[in-house]
Design a protein around this motif. Structure first.
Motif, PDB file in Angstrom:
ATOM      1  N   PRO A 158       0.802  -1.238   0.000  1.00  0.00           N
ATOM      2  CA  PRO A 158       0.000   0.000   0.000  1.00  0.00           C
ATOM      3  C   PRO A 158       0.827   1.276   0.000  1.00  0.00           C
ATOM      4  CG  PRO A 158      -0.051  -1.045   2.149  1.00  0.00           C
ATOM      5  CD  PRO A 158       0.633  -2.009   1.233  1.00  0.00           C
ATOM      6  N   TYR A 159       2.106   1.181   0.342  1.00  0.00           N
ATOM      7  CA  TYR A 159       2.945   2.372   0.323  1.00  0.00           C
ATOM      8  C   TYR A 159       3.521   2.661  -1.064  1.00  0.00           C
ATOM      9  CZ  TYR A 159       2.955   2.717   5.431  1.00  0.00           C
ATOM     10  OH  TYR A 159       2.580   2.870   6.746  1.00  0.00           O
ATOM     11  N   ASN A 160       3.746   1.608  -1.862  1.00  0.00           N
ATOM     12  CA  ASN A 160       4.510   1.786  -3.096  1.00  0.00           C
ATOM     13  C   ASN A 160       3.790   1.404  -4.382  1.00  0.00           C
ATOM     14  OD1 ASN A 160       7.004   2.646  -1.766  1.00  0.00           O
ATOM     15  ND2 ASN A 160       7.108   0.541  -0.990  1.00  0.00           N
ATOM     16  N   ASP A 161       2.783   0.537  -4.329  1.00  0.00           N
ATOM     17  CA  ASP A 161       2.093   0.161  -5.556  1.00  0.00           C
ATOM     18  C   ASP A 161       1.378   1.375  -6.157  1.00  0.00           C
ATOM     19  OD1 ASP A 161       2.949  -2.379  -5.161  1.00  0.00           O
ATOM     20  OD2 ASP A 161       0.988  -3.230  -4.650  1.00  0.00           O
ATOM     21  N   PRO A 162       1.554   1.623  -7.462  1.00  0.00           N
ATOM     22  CA  PRO A 162       0.904   2.797  -8.068  1.00  0.00           C
ATOM     23  C   PRO A 162      -0.616   2.702  -8.043  1.00  0.00           C
ATOM     24  CG  PRO A 162       1.935   1.420  -9.747  1.00  0.00           C
ATOM     25  CD  PRO A 162       2.406   0.901  -8.427  1.00  0.00           C
ATOM     26  N   GLU A 163      -1.159   1.486  -8.180  1.00  0.00           N
ATOM     27  CA  GLU A 163      -2.599   1.292  -8.099  1.00  0.00           C
ATOM     28  C   GLU A 163      -2.900   0.213  -7.067  1.00  0.00           C
ATOM     29  OE1 GLU A 163      -4.729   0.705 -11.677  1.00  0.00           O
ATOM     30  OE2 GLU A 163      -3.629   2.249 -12.792  1.00  0.00           O
ATOM     31  N   LEU A 164      -3.947   0.420  -6.301  1.00  0.00           N
ATOM     32  CA  LEU A 164      -4.320  -0.537  -5.263  1.00  0.00           C
ATOM     33  C   LEU A 164      -5.541  -1.333  -5.698  1.00  0.00           C
ATOM     34  CD1 LEU A 164      -3.978   1.678  -2.050  1.00  0.00           C
ATOM     35  CD2 LEU A 164      -2.255   0.226  -3.143  1.00  0.00           C
ATOM     36  N   PRO A 165      -5.662  -2.572  -5.248  1.00  0.00           N
ATOM     37  CA  PRO A 165      -6.864  -3.352  -5.566  1.00  0.00           C
ATOM     38  C   PRO A 165      -8.095  -2.758  -4.885  1.00  0.00           C
ATOM     39  CG  PRO A 165      -5.537  -4.496  -3.924  1.00  0.00           C
ATOM     40  CD  PRO A 165      -4.713  -3.327  -4.394  1.00  0.00           C
ATOM     41  N   ALA A 166      -9.258  -3.026  -5.440  1.00  0.00           N
ATOM     42  CA  ALA A 166     -10.502  -2.546  -4.825  1.00  0.00           C
ATOM     43  C   ALA A 166     -10.783  -3.340  -3.558  1.00  0.00           C
ATOM     44  CB  ALA A 166     -11.655  -2.687  -5.811  1.00  0.00           C
ATOM     45  N   ALA A 167     -11.169  -2.648  -2.505  1.00  0.00           N
ATOM     46  CA  ALA A 167     -11.522  -3.326  -1.260  1.00  0.00           C
ATOM     47  C   ALA A 167     -12.791  -4.147  -1.481  1.00  0.00           C
ATOM     48  CB  ALA A 167     -11.749  -2.306  -0.157  1.00  0.00           C
ATOM     49  N   PRO A 168     -12.840  -5.379  -1.010  1.00  0.00           N
ATOM     50  CA  PRO A 168     -14.048  -6.214  -1.175  1.00  0.00           C
ATOM     51  C   PRO A 168     -15.267  -5.553  -0.529  1.00  0.00           C
ATOM     52  CG  PRO A 168     -12.180  -7.544  -0.432  1.00  0.00           C
ATOM     53  CD  PRO A 168     -11.752  -6.112  -0.335  1.00  0.00           C
ATOM     54  N   ASP A 169     -16.420  -5.730  -1.169  1.00  0.00           N
ATOM     55  CA  ASP A 169     -17.651  -5.108  -0.666  1.00  0.00           C
ATOM     56  C   ASP A 169     -17.943  -5.509   0.775  1.00  0.00           C
ATOM     57  OD1 ASP A 169     -17.982  -3.879  -3.089  1.00  0.00           O
ATOM     58  OD2 ASP A 169     -19.680  -5.111  -3.743  1.00  0.00           O
ATOM     59  N   ASP A 170     -17.711  -6.787   1.107  1.00  0.00           N
ATOM     60  CA  ASP A 170     -18.063  -7.236   2.452  1.00  0.00           C
ATOM     61  C   ASP A 170     -17.200  -6.554   3.509  1.00  0.00           C
ATOM     62  OD1 ASP A 170     -15.814  -8.627   1.563  1.00  0.00           O
ATOM     63  OD2 ASP A 170     -16.256 -10.399   2.765  1.00  0.00           O
ATOM     64  N   LEU A 171     -15.934  -6.245   3.173  1.00  0.00           N
ATOM     65  CA  LEU A 171     -15.085  -5.527   4.110  1.00  0.00           C
ATOM     66  C   LEU A 171     -15.569  -4.091   4.287  1.00  0.00           C
ATOM     67  CD1 LEU A 171     -13.162  -7.980   3.820  1.00  0.00           C
ATOM     68  CD2 LEU A 171     -11.258  -6.361   3.907  1.00  0.00           C
ATOM     69  N   VAL A 172     -15.989  -3.466   3.190  1.00  0.00           N
ATOM     70  CA  VAL A 172     -16.480  -2.086   3.252  1.00  0.00           C
ATOM     71  C   VAL A 172     -17.762  -2.018   4.076  1.00  0.00           C
ATOM     72  CG1 VAL A 172     -17.355  -0.149   1.897  1.00  0.00           C
ATOM     73  CG2 VAL A 172     -15.389  -1.456   1.068  1.00  0.00           C
ATOM     74  N   VAL A 173     -18.658  -2.965   3.856  1.00  0.00           N
ATOM     75  CA  VAL A 173     -19.913  -3.008   4.628  1.00  0.00           C
ATOM     76  C   VAL A 173     -19.607  -3.234   6.106  1.00  0.00           C
ATOM     77  CG1 VAL A 173     -22.029  -4.332   5.026  1.00  0.00           C
ATOM     78  CG2 VAL A 173     -21.342  -3.744   2.689  1.00  0.00           C
ATOM     79  N   GLU A 174     -18.690  -4.133   6.392  1.00  0.00           N
ATOM     80  CA  GLU A 174     -18.318  -4.402   7.782  1.00  0.00           C
ATOM     81  C   GLU A 174     -17.731  -3.153   8.434  1.00  0.00           C
ATOM     82  OE1 GLU A 174     -17.627  -6.098  11.453  1.00  0.00           O
ATOM     83  OE2 GLU A 174     -18.865  -6.848   9.800  1.00  0.00           O
ATOM     84  N   LEU A 175     -16.895  -2.429   7.698  1.00  0.00           N
ATOM     85  CA  LEU A 175     -16.295  -1.218   8.256  1.00  0.00           C
ATOM     86  C   LEU A 175     -17.359  -0.171   8.547  1.00  0.00           C
ATOM     87  CD1 LEU A 175     -13.769   0.269   9.115  1.00  0.00           C
ATOM     88  CD2 LEU A 175     -13.446   1.002   6.743  1.00  0.00           C
ATOM     89  N   SER A 176     -18.293   0.017   7.629  1.00  0.00           N
ATOM     90  CA  SER A 176     -19.390   0.956   7.855  1.00  0.00           C
ATOM     91  C   SER A 176     -20.180   0.570   9.098  1.00  0.00           C
ATOM     92  CB  SER A 176     -20.312   0.990   6.637  1.00  0.00           C
ATOM     93  OG  SER A 176     -21.436   1.820   6.870  1.00  0.00           O
ATOM     94  N   SER A 177     -20.476  -0.726   9.234  1.00  0.00           N
ATOM     95  CA  SER A 177     -21.227  -1.203  10.393  1.00  0.00           C
ATOM     96  C   SER A 177     -20.476  -0.931  11.687  1.00  0.00           C
ATOM     97  CB  SER A 177     -21.498  -2.699  10.238  1.00  0.00           C
ATOM     98  OG  SER A 177     -22.241  -3.201  11.333  1.00  0.00           O
ATOM     99  N   ARG A 178     -19.162  -1.106  11.662  1.00  0.00           N
ATOM    100  CA  ARG A 178     -18.357  -0.850  12.855  1.00  0.00           C
ATOM    101  C   ARG A 178     -18.337   0.647  13.207  1.00  0.00           C
ATOM    102  NH1 ARG A 178     -13.133  -4.884  13.035  1.00  0.00           N
ATOM    103  NH2 ARG A 178     -14.184  -6.771  12.326  1.00  0.00           N
ATOM    104  N   TYR A 179     -18.246   1.476  12.186  1.00  0.00           N
ATOM    105  CA  TYR A 179     -18.283   2.926  12.436  1.00  0.00           C
ATOM    106  C   TYR A 179     -19.596   3.312  13.119  1.00  0.00           C
ATOM    107  CZ  TYR A 179     -14.106   4.407   9.832  1.00  0.00           C
ATOM    108  OH  TYR A 179     -12.818   4.645   9.431  1.00  0.00           O
TER     109      TYR A 179
END
Length: 321
Positions: free
Chosen positions: A268-289
């Motif tokens: 994540p520090y050096n790759d010019p492009e990052l992979p898309a975060a999986p939807d389930d991780l994004v939903v989980e993060l929103s739920s935690r917030y």
């Protein structure tokens, strides 16, 4: 608590850009966009998710959580230090005083932990024992509580913050000794207040950062955000001791698991492009917030589902245009 199905339906309904607002002098940050209206700033907290000094994803309702969590903490620390809040005209917006910012971030740590290159644990396991002027003993293990919280300042930079000691800050003339004593005292008191209120609500405030400035009258003023899941790390009290004794990672309620996913799947520090975060991780993060908001404030998280974010923001910010 908002159901995960509802969060999933809003994956494409995130506040990512604010260029549609007809506000003067825009400035885009990693998460928060600001507009300079002369005697005040309009700060719009977006749903962009930042880590490793990059934007990783867009998280539904995240901006509202951050803005409203900050509002709670600002209100509950006014006896320690005044803050920049003038009004909160929208769930994602804070209208704030313009301040001259001290060029230091006040990073408070209660535990030896972290996964980034600048974290206390990374430095410690690599042999570091002097962390920003704090001398740590040998034999500590990851996620161990410090006997007393420590302050590990960093310089503020556009691309990457650098650790610095209190002695270096004073010797380099960045902040004079008398002012530094006042500012560091405020940081320790804010962290103590955050620790106390978090514990009352089943949470451990692990670490956090503060930004401080002076207002137009020269008074020391807390700015930016305070004790949000973006600027802070939270663990659950009930399971910490048992999991620590077993050498397991604490149950967290912050973005650390998303950081770890990116570290496992890319550089994540050096790759010019990052992979898309999986939807389930994004939903989980929103739920935690959202869960964190409800645990800290004791209030139900309420979302306006009848109006689009764009329309709502345009209406609530129109007096500042």
């Amino acid at each position: 608590m908002i159901a995960k199905e509802r969060i999933h339906k809003n994956l494409q309904n995130c506040l990512v850009e604010t260029s549609f607002l007809d506000l003067p002098n825009p400035r885009k940050g990693k998460v928060r966009d600001s507009f300079d209206c002369g005697d005040k700033l309009v700060l719009v907290t977006t749903d962009r998710q930042s880590a490793f000094d990059r934007v990783l994803a867009s998280v539904p309702f995240k901006g509202q959580v951050l803005n409203q969590v900050s509002a709670f903490w600002f209100e509950n620390t006014t006896d320690i230090v005044k803050n920049h809040v003038i009004s909160i005209p929208d769930p994602n917006v804070t209208v704030a005083k313009k301040c001259t910012v001290f060029p230091i971030e006040f990073v408070m740590r209660g535990y030896l932990t972290g996964s980034t290159s600048t974290s206390a644990w990374t430095q410690y396991k690599d042999g570091g024992r002097n962390i920003c002027g704090n001398i740590l003993p040998d034999g500590m293990v990851k996620n161990q509580k410090f006997d007393q919280p420590i302050l590990t300042p960093t310089t503020k930079a556009e691309d990457h913050d650098e650790s610095i000691s209190a002695e270096e800050i004073v010797n380099q003339g960045i902040i004079d000794a008398e002012t530094w004593e006042k500012l560091s005292d405020i940081a320790f008191k804010l962290f103590a207040r955050g620790t106390e209120i978090a514990a009352q609500n089943g949470l451990i405030l692990v670490d956090t950062k503060y930004e401080i400035g002076r207002d137009e009258n020269g008074e020391i003023t807390l700015i930016d955000e305070i004790h949000t899941p973006d600027s802070s790390r939270y663990w659950l009290v009930d399971s910490y001791e048992e999991r620590f004794a077993q050498g397991k990672e604490p149950e967290n309620i912050d973005k650390e698991f998303l950081r770890l996913w990116f570290k496992d799947n890319c550089d994540p520090y050096n790759d010019p492009e990052l992979p898309a975060a999986p939807d389930d991780l994004v939903v989980e993060l929103s739920s935690r917030y959202i869960k964190l908001y409800e645990m800290i404030t004791g209030k139900e998280f309420v979302v306006d589902s009848d109006t689009s974010i764009k329309e709502r923001l345009q209406e609530n910010c129109k007096e500042y245009c």
